[in-house]
Write an enzyme that holds these catalytic residues in place. Sequence first.
Site, PDB file in Angstrom:
ATOM      1  N   SER A  61       3.521  59.508  48.585  1.00  0.00           N
ATOM      2  CA  SER A  61       4.708  59.109  47.952  1.00  0.00           C
ATOM      3  C   SER A  61       5.633  59.307  48.717  1.00  0.00           C
ATOM      4  O   SER A  61       6.826  58.459  48.270  1.00  0.00           O
ATOM      5  CB  SER A  61       4.407  60.836  46.473  1.00  0.00           C
ATOM      6  OG  SER A  61       4.688  62.208  47.458  1.00  0.00           O
ATOM      7  N   LYS A  78      10.876  58.106  44.875  1.00  0.00           N
ATOM      8  CA  LYS A  78      12.275  58.016  43.429  1.00  0.00           C
ATOM      9  C   LYS A  78      13.046  57.214  43.023  1.00  0.00           C
ATOM     10  O   LYS A  78      12.968  56.845  42.126  1.00  0.00           O
ATOM     11  CB  LYS A  78      12.520  58.994  44.159  1.00  0.00           C
ATOM     12  CG  LYS A  78      12.145  60.876  45.159  1.00  0.00           C
ATOM     13  CD  LYS A  78      11.839  61.635  43.440  1.00  0.00           C
ATOM     14  CE  LYS A  78      11.489  62.939  43.879  1.00  0.00           C
ATOM     15  NZ  LYS A  78      11.432  63.588  42.756  1.00  0.00           N
ATOM     16  N   GLU A 113      20.224  67.105  41.098  1.00  0.00           N
ATOM     17  CA  GLU A 113      19.086  67.637  42.103  1.00  0.00           C
ATOM     18  C   GLU A 113      18.567  67.140  42.790  1.00  0.00           C
ATOM     19  O   GLU A 113      18.367  66.055  42.656  1.00  0.00           O
ATOM     20  CB  GLU A 113      18.922  68.984  40.980  1.00  0.00           C
ATOM     21  CG  GLU A 113      17.530  68.646  40.945  1.00  0.00           C
ATOM     22  CD  GLU A 113      16.976  67.442  39.697  1.00  0.00           C
ATOM     23  OE1 GLU A 113      16.159  66.895  39.911  1.00  0.00           O
ATOM     24  OE2 GLU A 113      17.940  66.875  39.078  1.00  0.00           O
TER      25      GLU A 113
END
Length: 401
Positions: free
Chosen positions: A381, A94, A116
């Site tokens: 990830s 991210k 969010e």
Amino acid sequence: MTSYLKNTPNADGFFGDYGGAQLPPPLEPHFKEIREAYEKISKSSEFIRDLRYIRKHFQGRPTPVSHLKNLSDLAGGAQIYAKREDLNHTGAHKLNHCMAEALLAKHMGKTKLMAETGAGQHGVALATAAAYFGMECEIHMGEIDIEKEAPNVTRMKLLGATVVPVGFGGRSLKEAVDSAFQAYVPQADQALFAIGSVVGPHPFPMMVRDFQHIVGIEAREQFLEMTGELPDIVAACVGGGSNAMGLFAGFIEDDVQLYGVEPLGTSSKLGEHAATITYGEDGDIHGFRTMVLKDEAGDPAPVHTVASGLDYPGVGPEHAHLYRTGKANYTAANDKEALKAFYDLSRHEGIIPALESAHAVAFAQREAPKNPGKSILINLSGRGDKDIDYVTETFGFGDAL
């Protein structure tokens, strides 16, 4: 190598039939401003130089590719490799787009970042970026996810972010997006809504993919260096689908099979999974056209998965396009398979994965025996620090599996 990425999406933000920007009139000028700023800044040497500096000297990129030899031996058949985004600063992919979005916001003169979050990794990454650039940060998160992902809530608060609990509806990721959009409207002049995946109105699906493309660029180069050839199969978990698009973008022009792995939850019954492409249909959600899981009234359906970051009844429009055009394949792994993969990778490789990433690990374990002599590259990830309390308190230490 770049023709697909350069030509997709079109000028209106459509990937084939999917994408676009369906916005209430008050938001139209703000998204136009974001789009124009990105188009200008993304080509500037200053922006690219700053981003490269951040990636190397702050994030710790490039992240390595690891050969999961023990897991490969256990599964039999194909050799399994992992792109180690769990080793990126803050523990997931991210930060790749959050630092870039924050840099964009800074160039635009914004003073606040809003978003969010589901599993909390996007929230942590954005709070990190806000701290780095000296900006305010406001994160909306469903109450269910706040309970499940307590370590990430603590991290966000330590980093200086305001965490807004969302208590309506399913109290999960979809509602967090709804809440964040509502709060953003009156603050749009000074804030950037830094969407956390390849979803939302144009330009975010394109922009987040472009920022995540570094994962695929590195992985392709590293895999060639390690093995002398490209992987046969490239796979990643898909909720909104940012980590998958990042990896896929590096191989999209190659003769490589691409697989997105959706969360099958506890069953194929509506409300008990979040496998949007597997069971969904065309529809609209959060300002864009894509595939959506719908209830009897035609509204976005309630969803379930053990992995909070995949808990979404839509999917990135580019994934819907890749599916419809046959450029990528989509399958699913259920909660039980993901949990087994979570324990297996921990026990046999010394890597505790995020529950989201464990869906891709489960896919590799399932497919390896069917593909002897081939190679599977998955995107690991994120790391599982955020999940260990929830998993061990709810399911134990994997001894029963």
